[in-house]
Design a protein around this motif. Structure first.
Motif, PDB file in Angstrom:
ATOM      1  N   PRO A 264       0.820  -1.220   0.000  1.00  9.91           N
ATOM      2  CA  PRO A 264       0.000   0.000   0.000  1.00  9.91           C
ATOM      3  C   PRO A 264       0.850   1.265   0.000  1.00  9.91           C
ATOM      4  CG  PRO A 264      -0.031  -1.038   2.178  1.00  9.91           C
ATOM      5  CD  PRO A 264       0.675  -1.987   1.249  1.00  9.91           C
ATOM      6  N   VAL A 265       2.061   1.163   0.522  1.00 10.50           N
ATOM      7  CA  VAL A 265       2.935   2.342   0.565  1.00 10.50           C
ATOM      8  C   VAL A 265       3.304   2.765  -0.863  1.00 10.50           C
ATOM      9  CG1 VAL A 265       5.078   3.266   1.513  1.00 10.50           C
ATOM     10  CG2 VAL A 265       3.824   1.523   2.786  1.00 10.50           C
ATOM     11  N   VAL A 266       3.620   1.770  -1.669  1.00  6.94           N
ATOM     12  CA  VAL A 266       3.931   2.043  -3.078  1.00  6.94           C
ATOM     13  C   VAL A 266       2.721   2.691  -3.760  1.00  6.94           C
ATOM     14  CG1 VAL A 266       4.348   0.914  -5.306  1.00  6.94           C
ATOM     15  CG2 VAL A 266       5.659   0.230  -3.297  1.00  6.94           C
ATOM     16  N   GLN A 267       1.566   2.156  -3.474  1.00  9.30           N
ATOM     17  CA  GLN A 267       0.356   2.684  -4.122  1.00  9.30           C
ATOM     18  C   GLN A 267       0.104   4.127  -3.700  1.00  9.30           C
ATOM     19  OE1 GLN A 267       0.305   0.699  -6.293  1.00  9.30           O
ATOM     20  NE2 GLN A 267      -1.526  -0.535  -6.273  1.00  9.30           N
ATOM     21  N   GLY A 268       0.310   4.396  -2.412  1.00  9.60           N
ATOM     22  CA  GLY A 268       0.097   5.765  -1.922  1.00  9.60           C
ATOM     23  C   GLY A 268       1.056   6.734  -2.580  1.00  9.60           C
ATOM     24  N   LYS A 269       2.290   6.300  -2.708  1.00 14.25           N
ATOM     25  CA  LYS A 269       3.274   7.204  -3.319  1.00 14.25           C
ATOM     26  C   LYS A 269       2.944   7.418  -4.808  1.00 14.25           C
ATOM     27  CE  LYS A 269       7.844   8.344  -4.292  1.00 14.25           C
ATOM     28  NZ  LYS A 269       9.084   8.138  -4.688  1.00 14.25           N
ATOM     29  N   ALA A 270       2.540   6.343  -5.466  1.00 12.96           N
ATOM     30  CA  ALA A 270       2.185   6.480  -6.887  1.00 12.96           C
ATOM     31  C   ALA A 270       0.975   7.403  -7.042  1.00 12.96           C
ATOM     32  CB  ALA A 270       1.893   5.107  -7.486  1.00 12.96           C
ATOM     33  N   LYS A 271       0.009   7.249  -6.166  1.00 12.80           N
ATOM     34  CA  LYS A 271      -1.186   8.098  -6.238  1.00 12.80           C
ATOM     35  C   LYS A 271      -0.798   9.567  -6.041  1.00 12.80           C
ATOM     36  CE  LYS A 271      -5.591   9.008  -6.324  1.00 12.80           C
ATOM     37  NZ  LYS A 271      -6.353   8.756  -7.554  1.00 12.80           N
ATOM     38  N   ALA A 272       0.065   9.803  -5.063  1.00  8.10           N
ATOM     39  CA  ALA A 272       0.459  11.189  -4.778  1.00  8.10           C
ATOM     40  C   ALA A 272       1.171  11.788  -5.989  1.00  8.10           C
ATOM     41  CB  ALA A 272       1.367  11.220  -3.553  1.00  8.10           C
ATOM     42  N   GLU A 273       2.062  11.021  -6.588  1.00  9.16           N
ATOM     43  CA  GLU A 273       2.764  11.569  -7.769  1.00  9.16           C
ATOM     44  C   GLU A 273       1.776  11.876  -8.875  1.00  9.16           C
ATOM     45  OE1 GLU A 273       6.234  10.182  -9.622  1.00  9.16           O
ATOM     46  OE2 GLU A 273       7.304   9.829  -7.753  1.00  9.16           O
ATOM     47  N   GLN A 274       0.839  10.983  -9.060  1.00  9.50           N
ATOM     48  CA  GLN A 274      -0.182  11.240 -10.088  1.00  9.50           C
ATOM     49  C   GLN A 274      -0.964  12.507  -9.741  1.00  9.50           C
ATOM     50  OE1 GLN A 274      -2.459   7.569 -10.132  1.00  9.50           O
ATOM     51  NE2 GLN A 274      -0.964   6.520 -11.418  1.00  9.50           N
ATOM     52  N   PHE A 275      -1.318  12.618  -8.466  1.00 10.66           N
ATOM     53  CA  PHE A 275      -2.127  13.758  -8.022  1.00 10.66           C
ATOM     54  C   PHE A 275      -1.383  15.076  -8.246  1.00 10.66           C
ATOM     55  CE2 PHE A 275      -3.559  16.686  -4.694  1.00 10.66           C
ATOM     56  CZ  PHE A 275      -4.924  16.668  -4.898  1.00 10.66           C
ATOM     57  N   TYR A 276      -0.132  15.127  -7.816  1.00 10.67           N
ATOM     58  CA  TYR A 276       0.597  16.392  -7.911  1.00 10.67           C
ATOM     59  C   TYR A 276       0.951  16.738  -9.348  1.00 10.67           C
ATOM     60  CZ  TYR A 276       0.745  16.023  -2.872  1.00 10.67           C
ATOM     61  OH  TYR A 276       0.360  15.913  -1.554  1.00 10.67           O
ATOM     62  N   ARG A 277       0.972  15.738 -10.199  1.00 12.75           N
ATOM     63  CA  ARG A 277       1.274  16.018 -11.612  1.00 12.75           C
ATOM     64  C   ARG A 277       0.005  16.166 -12.449  1.00 12.75           C
ATOM     65  NH1 ARG A 277       5.728  12.042 -13.879  1.00 12.75           N
ATOM     66  NH2 ARG A 277       5.130  13.256 -15.699  1.00 12.75           N
ATOM     67  N   GLY A 278      -1.133  16.100 -11.813  1.00 11.83           N
ATOM     68  CA  GLY A 278      -2.390  16.228 -12.559  1.00 11.83           C
ATOM     69  C   GLY A 278      -2.619  15.051 -13.491  1.00 11.83           C
ATOM     70  N   ASP A 279      -2.007  13.921 -13.159  1.00  6.69           N
ATOM     71  CA  ASP A 279      -2.121  12.728 -13.998  1.00  6.69           C
ATOM     72  C   ASP A 279      -3.370  11.953 -13.569  1.00  6.69           C
ATOM     73  OD1 ASP A 279      -1.637  10.540 -15.598  1.00  6.69           O
ATOM     74  OD2 ASP A 279      -0.021   9.735 -14.352  1.00  6.69           O
ATOM     75  N   THR A 280      -4.517  12.446 -13.969  1.00 10.84           N
ATOM     76  CA  THR A 280      -5.770  11.900 -13.437  1.00 10.84           C
ATOM     77  C   THR A 280      -6.095  10.509 -13.983  1.00 10.84           C
ATOM     78  OG1 THR A 280      -6.914  13.080 -15.186  1.00 10.84           O
ATOM     79  CG2 THR A 280      -6.847  14.157 -13.030  1.00 10.84           C
ATOM     80  N   GLN A 281      -5.426  10.104 -15.070  1.00 16.46           N
ATOM     81  CA  GLN A 281      -5.723   8.787 -15.650  1.00 16.46           C
ATOM     82  C   GLN A 281      -4.592   7.787 -15.452  1.00 16.46           C
ATOM     83  OE1 GLN A 281      -8.751   8.234 -17.208  1.00 16.46           O
ATOM     84  NE2 GLN A 281      -9.161  10.254 -16.369  1.00 16.46           N
ATOM     85  N   GLY A 282      -3.539   8.188 -14.765  1.00 18.13           N
ATOM     86  CA  GLY A 282      -2.409   7.267 -14.593  1.00 18.13           C
ATOM     87  C   GLY A 282      -1.661   7.031 -15.895  1.00 18.13           C
ATOM     88  N   LYS A 283      -1.583   8.042 -16.734  1.00 20.11           N
ATOM     89  CA  LYS A 283      -0.902   7.878 -18.020  1.00 20.11           C
ATOM     90  C   LYS A 283       0.587   8.208 -17.924  1.00 20.11           C
ATOM     91  CE  LYS A 283      -4.640   6.700 -20.190  1.00 20.11           C
ATOM     92  NZ  LYS A 283      -4.870   5.268 -20.384  1.00 20.11           N
ATOM     93  N   LYS A 284       0.996   8.832 -16.819  1.00 15.20           N
ATOM     94  CA  LYS A 284       2.404   9.229 -16.670  1.00 15.20           C
ATOM     95  C   LYS A 284       3.111   8.416 -15.579  1.00 15.20           C
ATOM     96  CE  LYS A 284       2.491  12.565 -19.584  1.00 15.20           C
ATOM     97  NZ  LYS A 284       3.231  12.175 -20.753  1.00 15.20           N
ATOM     98  N   VAL A 285       2.379   8.153 -14.518  1.00 14.60           N
ATOM     99  CA  VAL A 285       2.988   7.505 -13.349  1.00 14.60           C
ATOM    100  C   VAL A 285       2.299   6.164 -13.120  1.00 14.60           C
ATOM    101  CG1 VAL A 285       3.481   7.736 -10.878  1.00 14.60           C
ATOM    102  CG2 VAL A 285       3.352   9.787 -12.319  1.00 14.60           C
ATOM    103  N   MET A 286       3.077   5.134 -12.872  1.00 17.11           N
ATOM    104  CA  MET A 286       2.459   3.839 -12.585  1.00 17.11           C
ATOM    105  C   MET A 286       3.253   3.083 -11.511  1.00 17.11           C
ATOM    106  SD  MET A 286       3.641   1.383 -15.732  1.00 17.11           S
ATOM    107  CE  MET A 286       3.165  -0.149 -14.950  1.00 17.11           C
ATOM    108  N   SER A 287       2.629   2.075 -10.972  1.00 18.28           N
ATOM    109  CA  SER A 287       3.321   1.271  -9.959  1.00 18.28           C
ATOM    110  C   SER A 287       3.429  -0.177 -10.424  1.00 18.28           C
ATOM    111  CB  SER A 287       2.559   1.329  -8.630  1.00 18.28           C
ATOM    112  OG  SER A 287       1.209   0.995  -8.829  1.00 18.28           O
ATOM    113  N   ILE A 288       4.524  -0.800  -9.998  1.00 18.99           N
ATOM    114  CA  ILE A 288       4.722  -2.238 -10.230  1.00 18.99           C
ATOM    115  C   ILE A 288       5.004  -2.869  -8.875  1.00 18.99           C
ATOM    116  CG2 ILE A 288       6.218  -3.986 -11.290  1.00 18.99           C
ATOM    117  CD1 ILE A 288       6.820  -2.046 -13.538  1.00 18.99           C
TER     118      ILE A 288
END
Ligand code: TPP
Ligand code: MG
Length: 1016
Positions: free
Chosen positions: A375-399
């Protein structure tokens, strides 16, 4: 079988259920064809719809067909050809329509038609059987000894032997008959009909080879079609020469890296990847595909196995930095106690060679506690998406990479999956890779899980699961590519189950033959995947032996050179292993830019403005509930009187930070309204469904966004997520609220492994705030205690050492601590501590024991004066009443924390002991405000010192406060305890007992003779 027969029955009798089935043709209701040449997207449907419809229609078709076979759709052609083939001798050449109309032929044809329909249905059912159950017989285990699904059973509807055709009412003679393919398969490629023999062969190739696909549980037709097309289309698994060479080169690096470590440090634990070397090219392949789809930041989490290899060959950490981690004499030169090498994280930006695009890769540091990092990875990925305005996850992703035993066994995996589709938590698809070495330490999978596969947990979110034999590198690459494309197309989770083996023991020192003798006999015989694949490519002429050997030598040389330079390393810098750098927050050396505290007060107009917004509905025509109206009106009254309750204090903190561009995110169960119905940050229109209003987002035109989100009913997953969110940026206030503080212990792993020691292990700051409702209010053992004793026990300030006061002691002490523990007794102080959290020049976790009854307590209010400009957080609130006027006359000083203050103050008033007894509130409990406590102790130099708490003696703050109070007085004054007796449960379940206990300890607190003549 019965299902199949039932379908035939439906078709014969035209029962209600049949029409549904007949809609298979492009989703439209069954209809008669008037134009024999008109197409249908489903080749099979004309046959079916006709039979269920009328025989005269069939005759029309038949006549048209007799004239010219091309007059009708191919499906009809196949159908009539079949009938002709099976007609009695003499009738085969019949071309006269009139003959057909004679009853004899017609009835014969009808029988034949019935048979053909049944056979077609059978073939369609067979195709579906492979799509659903083919994976059960796929050749997934490279060792060939275990079944990946833990079961030898071969589903009876898969045609593994000729006699099984009988299951469908077919036999060997049908193998060369052609059948129309339904639109739900792509095995035909360009062909719409295929002989049964070829149908089975292609199904076997698609579903029962080295790839096994589980996807038919997905309840979305488009997604299922997408997957079928990816795996069924003939020839789809072809790789170019260049792709094969790249794959071989990556496999060489992966394999030779482990070999190198094994050679140099043969007796060191490294949790090598041997047996799953293909993981490295696998990860690289999915990163390549994602990069070409537009992803430029990948956040990864993984356990111990293969981690060093991933750091070296996926993230591309400098090899000498990895190798020097093996030098036991090198001690970290920077802060903290560090961590073992296979737990450290890493952040690296580079160019992706395949796509020529920039990509940032981070591997999150993680504890041994398996899957806790998910979940920590997911939270960090979500935050990066949020701060970059990446509302669809097209720039930031998690593995996320998992072990088979851990993926099946750890509940946090399930909790993390359940965040994957929630609007405020989704990362728009994660690729999960399970390194399924078919063992967990010494435990056989048959003893480790009850589900067929370790991946079954992913089915809850309809994630497709691709099982693949890890000894077939091309199959693995293909699956990885498809997984990345799936994520890019549907933005949903996907799972790759890399079925492999573990060449050695759990770690390199372990003897696996103790427990898995037969498996390991086989493993010893097992040829290395690199050998198998290089032999194959050499045989195919893709590379020459010489080229292969040169590539191996080249990488070995790189390792040797890095090894030599690692010997020159004189110091280790844990800072070099930071997974979440905050570029401009610290100095270049990683130090805070200042070390002084800043006042946290606010201008009157800011307080007024926030107060007014908090008591209004900023949207027009928005009808709120009368109860909420009442709450807003009473807020307005408070604001008019320049007063605030708890909810308003929180509003002031959040609102003022938003004004300064600080994002605020409050997450947890029912936080939007507030468990105790005091907050109401989300207003609901009583007349328009789902229309909501968040007044906090209507404060200022250029404010930062406010996120408030009710979470899933999880603590472990959600707290981990918020912790990850807080890692992404220091300019955000991220709060997680437990419904009751009592429930925080289901997130204990996040608290113990990440929040308390995170900075010490991984040199990374984190400013997460935990709001933990706490207080003994007669609500029973599970709704009373947030377990302050546990947080305090983990605080790193020394109880026996009286610190030196230099510089700004408050800030210095905060800088040195691992976390801050407070229990604020006033709304203003709560607001101050939240603001201080952001205004500090560094970040520390903040644990707040928050109130329940105090939310509405008439005495627990603050004036706007307490938040005025120049004011700040009070670590300790001294007594300002009569006792403080004449301190030498004071007989007893009661130190306390939290809500019990109000009970003590009331009792003292009732007993008219305000001159004799001083009550001092410790608002910041840890780090302990030694400076302020000493001032108070010296002020009341003739008084007895008492620690009073409402918690039981073995709980609460006593064990933490007592030694520190003694240190303050250099052990010259005793510290007496007043509170509940020791107990096993945090609170009684009986209200009467609860109040009795309270009365008893209140009596002691105000009995000035209580300790006379007593020894400690
Ligand atoms: C939560 C937790 N429980 C127990 C352990 C101890 N442990 C370390 S590795 C391991 C086996 C893991 O098996 P698996 O997930 O299959 O990964 P593998 O080591 O096989 O790659 C166990 C039980 C742990 N690290 N974390
Ligand atoms: Mg395993």
């Amino acid at each position: 079988m019965s299902q199949f027969r039932a379908l035939v029955g439906v078709l014969r009798g035209g029962r209600a259920g049949g029409s549904q089935w007949l809609r298979a043709c492009g989703g439209a209701p069954a209809r008669r064809w008037v134009d024999p040449r008109r197409g249908c997207s489903s080749g099979a449907a004309p046959v079916l719809s006709t039979v269920a419809g009328s025989s005269s229609y069939m005759e029309e078709m038949y006549i048209a067909w007799l004239e010219d076979h091309k007059n009708v759709h191919e499906s009809w052609d196949a159908f009539f050809s079949n009938i002709h083939a099976s007609r009695p001798p003499g009738e085969a050449g019949e071309r006269r329509p009139s003959a057909l109309l004679e009853g004899r032929v017609l009835s014969h044809s009808a029988n034949m038609a019935q048979k053909v329909v049944e056979d077609h249905l059978a073939v369609h059912t067979l195709i579906r059987a492979y799509q659903i159950r083919g994976h059960h017989v796929a050749q997934l285990d490279p060792l060939g000894i275990l079944d990946a699904d833990l079961d030898h059973f071969v589903p009876s509807d898969l045609i593994t032997t000729i006699d099984k055709l009988g299951f469908y009412g077919l036999d060997e003679s049908d193998l060369d008959r052609s059948f129309q393919l339904p639109s739900t398969t792509f095995i035909g490629g360009e062909d719409t009909t295929l002989p049964l023999r070829e149908i089975i062969r292609r199904l076997e190739a698609s579903y029962c080879g080295h790839i096994g696909i589980e996807f038919m549980f997905i309840n979305n037709v488009d997604q299922c079609q997408w997957i079928r097309q990816k795996f069924e289309t003939p020839g789809i698994l072809q790789f170019t020469k260049l792709e094969k060479r790249t794959l071989l080169a990556r496999l060489i690096r992966s394999t030779r890296f482990e070999d190198f470590l094994a050679r140099k440090w043969s007796s060191e634990k490294r949790f090598g990847l041997e047996g799953c070397e293909v993981l490295i090219p696998a990860l690289k392949s999915m990163i390549d595909t994602s990069s070409s789809a537009g992803i430029d930041s990948v956040i990864m989490g993984m356990p111990h196995r293969g981690r060093l290899n991933v750091l070296a060959n996926v993230i591309r950490k400098e090899l000498d930095q990895i190798f020097c981690q093996f030098d036991p004499k090198l001690e970290a030169s920077d802060e903290g106690s560090g961590d073992v090498k296979y737990h450290l994280g890493m952040y690296h930006e580079r160019i992706n060679r395949e796509t020529d695009k920039n990509i940032a890769l981070s591997l999150m540091a993680n504890p041994s506690h398996l899957e806790a990092v998910d979940p920590v990875v997911q939270g960090k990925a979500k935050a990066e998406q949020f701060y970059r305005g990446d509302t669809q996850g097209k720039k930031v992703m998690s593995i996320l990479i998992h072990g088979d035993a851990a993926f099946a066994g750890q509940g946090v995996v399930y909790e993390t999956f359940h965040l994957s589709e929630l609007p405020s938590y989704t990362t728009h698809g994660t690729i999960h890779v399970v390194v399924n070495n078919q063992i967990g330490f010494t435990t056989d999978p048959r003893m480790a899980r009850s589900s067929p596969y370790p991946t079954d947990v992913a089915r809850v979110v309809n994630a497709p699961i691709f099982h693949v034999n890890a000894d077939d590198p091309e199959a693995v690459m293909y699956v990885c590519r498809v997984a990345a494309e799936w994520r890019a197309t549907f933005n949903k989770d996907v799972v790759i189950d890399l079925v492999c083996y573990r060449r050695f023991g759990h770690n390199e020192m372990d003897e696996p033959m103790f427990t898995q003798p037969l498996m390991y006999k086989q493993i010893r015989r097992q040829e290395h995947v690199l050998k198998k694949y290089s032999d194959r490519l050499i045989a195919e002429g893709v590379v020459t032996l010489q080229e292969y050997e040169e590539e191996v030598a080249k990488y070995d040389k790189i390792c040797e050179e890095a090894y030599a330079s690692s010997k020159d390393e004189k110091i280790l810098q844990i800072r070099h292993w930071l997974d979440s750098p905050w570029p401009d927050f610290f100095t270049a050396e990683g130090e805070p830019k200042s070390m002084s505290s800043v006042p946290t007060g606010l201008k009157e107009e800011v307080l007024q403005h926030i107060g007014q917004t908090a008591s209004s509905v900023p949207l027009d025509d928005f009808k709120i509930h009368p109860g909420v109206s009442r709450i807003l009106r009473s807020r307005a009254d408070l604001v008019k009187n320049r007063q605030m309750d708890w909810a308003l204090g929180e509003y002031m903190a959040f609102g003022s930070l938003l004004k300064d561009g600080i994002h605020v995110r409050l997450s947890g169960q029912d936080v939007e309204r507030g468990t105790f119905s005091h907050r109401h940050h989300v207003l609901h229109d009583q007349e328009v469904d789902k229309r909501i209003c968040v007044p906090m987002n209507h404060l200022w035109a250029d404010q930062a966004p406010y996120t408030v989100c009710n979470s899933s009913l999880s603590e472990y997953g959600v707290l981990g997520f918020e912790l990850g969110f807080a890692m992404a940026s220091p300019n955000a206030l991220i709060l997680w609220e437990a419904q009751f503080g009592d429930f925080n212990n289901t997130a204990q792993c996040i608290i113990d492994q990440f929040i308390s020691p995170g900075q010490a292990k991984w040199v990374r700051n984190n400013g997460i705030v935990l709001l933990l409702p706490h207080g003994m209010e007669g609500m029973g053992p599970e709704h009373s205690s947030a377990r302050p004793e546990r947080f305090l026990q983990m605080s790193n300030d020394d109880p026996d050492h009286f610190p030196e006061f230099s510089g700004d002691f408050e800030v210095q002490q905060l800088y040195d601590c691992n976390w801050i523990v407070v229990n604020c007794s006033t709304p203003a102080n709560y607001c101050h501590v939240l603001r201080r959290q952001i205004l500090l020049p560094f970040r520390k976790p903040l644990i707040i024991f928050s109130p329940k009854s105090l939310l509405r307590h008439p005495d627990a209010r603050s004036s706007f004066e307490d938040l005025a400009e120049g004011t700040k957080f009070k670590r300790l609130i001294p007594d300002v009443g009569p006792a403080s006027q004449n301190p030498s006359q004071v007989k007893r000083v009661i130190f306390c924390a939290g809500k019990v203050y109000y009970e003590l103050a009331r009792e003292r008033k009732q007993q008219k002991l305000e001159k004799e007894i001083a009550i001092i509130r410790l608002e910041q409990i840890s780090p302990f405000p030694f400076d302020l406590v000493r001032t108070e102790a010296e002020k009341y130099r003739n008084a007895e010192l008492v620690w009073c708490q409402e918690e039981h003696k073995n709980m609460g703050y006593y064990d933490y406060a007592r030694p520190r109070l003694l240190t303050v007085t250099a052990n010259r004054r005793p510290v007496w305890y007043v509170g509940r007796d020791p107990a096993a449960a945090p609170a009684t379940g009986n209200k009467f007992t609860h109040f009795n206990e309270l009365k008893r300890f209140m009596d002691t607190a105000f009995n000035l003779n209580a300790f006379t003549g007593k020894d400690l």
